[in-house]
Design a protein around this motif. Sequence first.
Motif, PDB file in Angstrom:
ATOM      1  N   ASP A 315      25.750 -11.220 -57.211  1.00 11.58           N
ATOM      2  CA  ASP A 315      25.945  -9.929 -56.544  1.00 11.58           C
ATOM      3  C   ASP A 315      25.990  -8.762 -57.515  1.00 11.58           C
ATOM      4  OD1 ASP A 315      25.939 -10.904 -53.990  1.00 11.58           O
ATOM      5  OD2 ASP A 315      28.093 -11.288 -53.942  1.00 11.58           O
ATOM      6  N   ILE A 316      25.821  -9.023 -58.805  1.00 14.13           N
ATOM      7  CA  ILE A 316      25.736  -7.936 -59.777  1.00 14.13           C
ATOM      8  C   ILE A 316      24.488  -7.090 -59.536  1.00 14.13           C
ATOM      9  CG2 ILE A 316      24.432  -9.218 -61.513  1.00 14.13           C
ATOM     10  CD1 ILE A 316      26.147  -7.929 -63.632  1.00 14.13           C
ATOM     11  N   ALA A 317      23.467  -7.680 -58.919  1.00 15.58           N
ATOM     12  CA  ALA A 317      22.237  -6.951 -58.605  1.00 15.58           C
ATOM     13  C   ALA A 317      22.185  -6.492 -57.158  1.00 15.58           C
ATOM     14  CB  ALA A 317      21.020  -7.833 -58.900  1.00 15.58           C
ATOM     15  N   ALA A 318      23.307  -6.564 -56.442  1.00 15.54           N
ATOM     16  CA  ALA A 318      23.297  -6.247 -55.015  1.00 15.54           C
ATOM     17  C   ALA A 318      23.566  -4.783 -54.726  1.00 15.54           C
ATOM     18  CB  ALA A 318      24.336  -7.105 -54.284  1.00 15.54           C
ATOM     19  N   ARG A 319      24.077  -4.040 -55.706  1.00 17.79           N
ATOM     20  CA  ARG A 319      24.515  -2.672 -55.430  1.00 17.79           C
ATOM     21  C   ARG A 319      23.650  -1.651 -56.153  1.00 17.79           C
ATOM     22  NH1 ARG A 319      29.424  -2.058 -52.383  1.00 17.79           N
ATOM     23  NH2 ARG A 319      29.973  -4.168 -51.759  1.00 17.79           N
ATOM     24  N   GLY A 320      22.982  -0.802 -55.392  1.00 21.62           N
ATOM     25  CA  GLY A 320      22.383   0.398 -55.919  1.00 21.62           C
ATOM     26  C   GLY A 320      21.132   0.252 -56.752  1.00 21.62           C
ATOM     27  N   LEU A 321      20.815  -0.937 -57.236  1.00 23.59           N
ATOM     28  CA  LEU A 321      19.662  -1.091 -58.118  1.00 23.59           C
ATOM     29  C   LEU A 321      18.371  -0.902 -57.335  1.00 23.59           C
ATOM     30  CD1 LEU A 321      20.680  -4.102 -60.375  1.00 23.59           C
ATOM     31  CD2 LEU A 321      21.019  -1.667 -60.747  1.00 23.59           C
ATOM     32  N   ASP A 322      17.460  -0.141 -57.916  1.00 16.94           N
ATOM     33  CA  ASP A 322      16.203   0.183 -57.259  1.00 16.94           C
ATOM     34  C   ASP A 322      15.083  -0.626 -57.899  1.00 16.94           C
ATOM     35  OD1 ASP A 322      14.260   1.291 -55.727  1.00 16.94           O
ATOM     36  OD2 ASP A 322      14.202   3.219 -56.774  1.00 16.94           O
ATOM     37  N   PHE A 323      14.827  -1.801 -57.346  1.00 15.33           N
ATOM     38  CA  PHE A 323      13.694  -2.612 -57.783  1.00 15.33           C
ATOM     39  C   PHE A 323      12.487  -2.239 -56.920  1.00 15.33           C
ATOM     40  CE2 PHE A 323      17.309  -5.550 -58.669  1.00 15.33           C
ATOM     41  CZ  PHE A 323      17.217  -5.501 -60.043  1.00 15.33           C
ATOM     42  N   PRO A 324      11.435  -1.708 -57.506  1.00 14.23           N
ATOM     43  CA  PRO A 324      10.297  -1.297 -56.681  1.00 14.23           C
ATOM     44  C   PRO A 324       9.504  -2.488 -56.147  1.00 14.23           C
ATOM     45  CG  PRO A 324       9.807  -0.964 -59.007  1.00 14.23           C
ATOM     46  CD  PRO A 324      11.247  -1.375 -58.926  1.00 14.23           C
ATOM     47  N   SER A 325       9.060  -2.333 -54.915  1.00 10.85           N
ATOM     48  CA  SER A 325       8.102  -3.270 -54.290  1.00 10.85           C
ATOM     49  C   SER A 325       8.640  -4.691 -54.183  1.00 10.85           C
ATOM     50  CB  SER A 325       6.774  -3.277 -55.067  1.00 10.85           C
ATOM     51  OG  SER A 325       6.248  -1.978 -55.168  1.00 10.85           O
ATOM     52  N   VAL A 326       9.897  -4.848 -53.817  1.00  4.84           N
ATOM     53  CA  VAL A 326      10.448  -6.181 -53.559  1.00  4.84           C
ATOM     54  C   VAL A 326      10.033  -6.607 -52.154  1.00  4.84           C
ATOM     55  CG1 VAL A 326      12.547  -7.543 -53.297  1.00  4.84           C
ATOM     56  CG2 VAL A 326      12.360  -5.872 -55.147  1.00  4.84           C
ATOM     57  N   GLU A 336      29.920 -12.747 -48.880  1.00  2.00           N
ATOM     58  CA  GLU A 336      31.343 -12.842 -48.544  1.00  2.00           C
ATOM     59  C   GLU A 336      31.701 -12.038 -47.305  1.00  2.00           C
ATOM     60  OE1 GLU A 336      33.936 -11.041 -51.383  1.00  2.00           O
ATOM     61  OE2 GLU A 336      32.339  -9.832 -52.240  1.00  2.00           O
ATOM     62  N   ASP A 337      30.951 -11.001 -46.986  1.00  2.00           N
ATOM     63  CA  ASP A 337      31.205 -10.208 -45.783  1.00  2.00           C
ATOM     64  C   ASP A 337      29.929  -9.485 -45.389  1.00  2.00           C
ATOM     65  OD1 ASP A 337      31.051  -8.225 -47.712  1.00  2.00           O
ATOM     66  OD2 ASP A 337      33.219  -8.018 -47.875  1.00  2.00           O
ATOM     67  N   ALA A 338      30.011  -8.737 -44.318  1.00  2.00           N
ATOM     68  CA  ALA A 338      28.842  -8.025 -43.819  1.00  2.00           C
ATOM     69  C   ALA A 338      28.416  -6.907 -44.768  1.00  2.00           C
ATOM     70  CB  ALA A 338      29.135  -7.458 -42.427  1.00  2.00           C
ATOM     71  N   GLU A 339      29.382  -6.272 -45.438  1.00  2.00           N
ATOM     72  CA  GLU A 339      29.036  -5.205 -46.377  1.00  2.00           C
ATOM     73  C   GLU A 339      28.183  -5.737 -47.528  1.00  2.00           C
ATOM     74  OE1 GLU A 339      31.998  -5.610 -45.117  1.00  2.00           O
ATOM     75  OE2 GLU A 339      32.205  -3.784 -43.903  1.00  2.00           O
ATOM     76  N   THR A 340      28.547  -6.911 -48.050  1.00  2.00           N
ATOM     77  CA  THR A 340      27.744  -7.509 -49.120  1.00  2.00           C
ATOM     78  C   THR A 340      26.350  -7.871 -48.627  1.00  2.00           C
ATOM     79  OG1 THR A 340      29.771  -8.421 -50.079  1.00  2.00           O
ATOM     80  CG2 THR A 340      27.700  -9.342 -50.846  1.00  2.00           C
ATOM     81  N   TYR A 341      26.251  -8.324 -47.377  1.00  2.00           N
ATOM     82  CA  TYR A 341      24.927  -8.606 -46.809  1.00  2.00           C
ATOM     83  C   TYR A 341      24.068  -7.343 -46.759  1.00  2.00           C
ATOM     84  CZ  TYR A 341      21.346  -9.681 -43.343  1.00  2.00           C
ATOM     85  OH  TYR A 341      20.144  -9.828 -42.706  1.00  2.00           O
ATOM     86  N   ILE A 342      24.681  -6.232 -46.365  1.00  2.00           N
ATOM     87  CA  ILE A 342      23.941  -4.968 -46.269  1.00  2.00           C
ATOM     88  C   ILE A 342      23.410  -4.558 -47.637  1.00  2.00           C
ATOM     89  CG2 ILE A 342      24.191  -2.506 -45.782  1.00  2.00           C
ATOM     90  CD1 ILE A 342      26.222  -3.308 -43.603  1.00  2.00           C
ATOM     91  N   HIS A 343      24.237  -4.688 -48.650  1.00  2.00           N
ATOM     92  CA  HIS A 343      23.812  -4.288 -49.991  1.00  2.00           C
ATOM     93  C   HIS A 343      22.733  -5.238 -50.527  1.00  2.00           C
ATOM     94  CE1 HIS A 343      26.582  -0.993 -50.803  1.00  2.00           C
ATOM     95  NE2 HIS A 343      27.512  -1.685 -50.188  1.00  2.00           N
ATOM     96  N   ARG A 344      22.837  -6.517 -50.241  1.00  2.00           N
ATOM     97  CA  ARG A 344      21.832  -7.468 -50.725  1.00  2.00           C
ATOM     98  C   ARG A 344      20.455  -7.174 -50.140  1.00  2.00           C
ATOM     99  NH1 ARG A 344      24.459 -13.578 -50.532  1.00  2.00           N
ATOM    100  NH2 ARG A 344      25.776 -13.436 -52.413  1.00  2.00           N
ATOM    101  N   VAL A 345      20.372  -7.083 -48.809  1.00  2.00           N
ATOM    102  CA  VAL A 345      19.070  -6.859 -48.186  1.00  2.00           C
ATOM    103  C   VAL A 345      18.557  -5.452 -48.459  1.00  2.00           C
ATOM    104  CG1 VAL A 345      19.467  -8.555 -46.380  1.00  2.00           C
ATOM    105  CG2 VAL A 345      20.133  -6.175 -45.997  1.00  2.00           C
ATOM    106  N   GLY A 346      19.442  -4.566 -48.926  1.00  2.00           N
ATOM    107  CA  GLY A 346      19.017  -3.212 -49.247  1.00  2.00           C
ATOM    108  C   GLY A 346      18.172  -3.105 -50.492  1.00  2.00           C
ATOM    109  N   ARG A 347      17.989  -4.220 -51.239  1.00  2.00           N
ATOM    110  CA  ARG A 347      17.100  -4.174 -52.410  1.00  2.00           C
ATOM    111  C   ARG A 347      15.634  -4.132 -52.007  1.00  2.00           C
ATOM    112  NH1 ARG A 347      19.840  -1.574 -54.261  1.00  2.00           N
ATOM    113  NH2 ARG A 347      21.280  -1.928 -52.546  1.00  2.00           N
TER     114      ARG A 347
END
Length: 766
Positions: A315-326, A336-347
Amino acid sequence: MQFEPADDLKAFADLPISNNTKRGLKKAFFVDMTDIQAKSLPVSLKGKDVLGAARTGSGKTLAFLIPVLEILYRRKWGPQDGLGALIISPTRELAVQIFDVLRSIGGYHSFSAGLVIGGKNVKDERDRLSKMNILVATPGRLLQHMDQTIGFECDNLQVLVLDEADRILDMGFKRTLSALLSHLPKSRQTLLFSATQTESVADLARLSLKDPVYVGVKEAHNEGATPKGLEQHYVVCELDKKLDILWSFIKSHLQNKTLVFMSSCKQVRFVFETFCKMHPGIPLLHLHGKQKQMTRLSTFQRFTSMKHAVLFATDIAARGLDFPSVDWVLQVDAPEDAETYIHRVGRTARYESSGKGLLLLLPSEEEGMKEALEKKNIDIQKIKIKASKTQSVENQLQNLAFQDPEIKYLGQRAFVSYVRSVYLQKDKSVFKVDQLPVERFAQALGLPGMPKIKFLSKELAKKKKNAMRQGAAPTQEASEVQKANRSAEADDSDEESLSEHSSSEEEETAAQGESRTTAESPAQAKATRVRTKYDRMFERKNQSILSEHYNKLVDHSADGAASDSDDDFITLKRADHDLPGDATLPDSDFVSKRKLKMATSKKALAKNGPRGSKLVFDEDGRAHEVYEMQDAEKVFTGMDEVKEAGRKFAEDERGRLREADVADKAEAKEKKREKKRKRKEREQEAELGDDGAFGPTAAPLAEDDDGYVSPEFDLPSGSDSEDERDHWEPPSKRAKVSSAKSRAPAADNSLQDEEELALQLLRSRR
């Protein structure tokens, strides 16, 4: 006149910002604003505190970087004014990304900006810290500088930015953040942004913000927290099938860019190491918090620049990182919760692009996770994976673990870390550790047996105790895990534990039957069993180091006798094997790994080891020893012919030498005669000379000869040959006498002439 924004603001050029900022935005190709930017920038540019919440990937970075630049520009901030803006980020990668965006849009401003993150030299940061106007930092290193760096002051701070505030609090920085806020002046503007709003964020907002303006909170909640272009699916699968699905997914998506999330660092490393050895046909990368700073940054940059790759990350890569074209975000372990899910799929599906997300859930996790996602208004669809298209990797992992002990060790650590992560989760409606098929999961990782888990054994013991108090039998899962744990106590990391598993299960069944009949508590059963120091020693982690040596030391044949007797100790015997380097080791029953390695080192082998032998190669390329014994028949066959040939060769050589000797003597004799003749001629010429000269110099000189003879090299004339010089002889006694006689009258004649000349001069004067 105060600026009142219009409702239809779309471009950055419509904002009342400086030309320097507009030029920087245009150079970085930022033209139109996103929703969160259009709603927050007019408020933050007025100097008000902002509490912003928006979907991940909606452009929150520019929403706080533009006010930072504009506020310092309006107040004519200079190098002597010190620190004016502070931006705090939860992770190092996100801090680096924010700093890169700041450099791209702030190139036309004269502000100095710095990056302070962990993993770098503190002294280098300390020297430049007092010169910075804008600082991007992580909480831990920033607090360290505030406490230790002399001259680093924040008394004139104008703007404070907290990015991903909920993650900062979740990572355990709550006390650190409170200490940081105590160092900062209260007369500042604070901007707090996060993709999700939690109770802890609200508490932080009450502590750090003054009359904040809430931006995007209601809109984000009503529209859903995930991007519009994201397709979300989930699959229900057993725990031991997860790696099979992951491998099959990677093999079928070789032309995509995939981000894979797991729950622990050890899992990431195990999957990365094993999949690299299996060669899937696509570049593999891994990113986790245990890596060094330079490795993390290089991995982040490599994955950013690649078109087709797979990144295994925590989850170190789940927050805010902008990986282009994933293209895909694959969550192997449940968040662990819905918030972590949101951040993960947000990549993926960032800005206007599209993306896909896939979540793997266990049957015990499906109901609770689906309910938690529905509360966040997240629509996720269930799909099924065809078993015919799924490739099993269990055999390959077993081969890797058998061939490489390090892979086996990583698998053990990955197993324990995953079970521990499930055990430590707060939401027990989703994460149920007692329903995990841990034994089958260990086999799926390629392990020969299930490692012992202390915290799991304690939980199962409590559950069994409560069940016996209520008069009910323990659950099937509890008995299965307990049997596996007890069988793994003997040797949970050796391959032989698999063969011993059946017998240990029978003994466990018998023991459980006795416990039911006698109603004996687990504590009493544990007290009746005597544990030796060898039991405690081999119950430790990473038992693969000495497991083979231990099995050779233990006398298994005495188990039956020992079970009948009262003494239940382990009996040891001398092993029937020779360790390498026994000649150099002390005579003991146990040799440590360190001493064994020292005994087989190059230095020890060179001193006490066997000596090497030198080989020579014949014309046919066959190797032979230098002093090799030859076959007598081959050696002595044909010796007479060899001797006769040698005798004939010697006779021929002697005849040739005699002829050469006669020729040499005749030549030397002729040279001697010629030399003697020339010497006589020189003597005769010297005797006939009448010009007062003496010796051999009486001979007439050549026209080009000046008569000079070197004092160092008084050699014969050049007309003599080399042989004449070598055979030069001193003049004879008769030649010396004649030379003396010729010198005497010459001396008398010269004296008389001088006397007559003197008399003539005297007479002329008279």
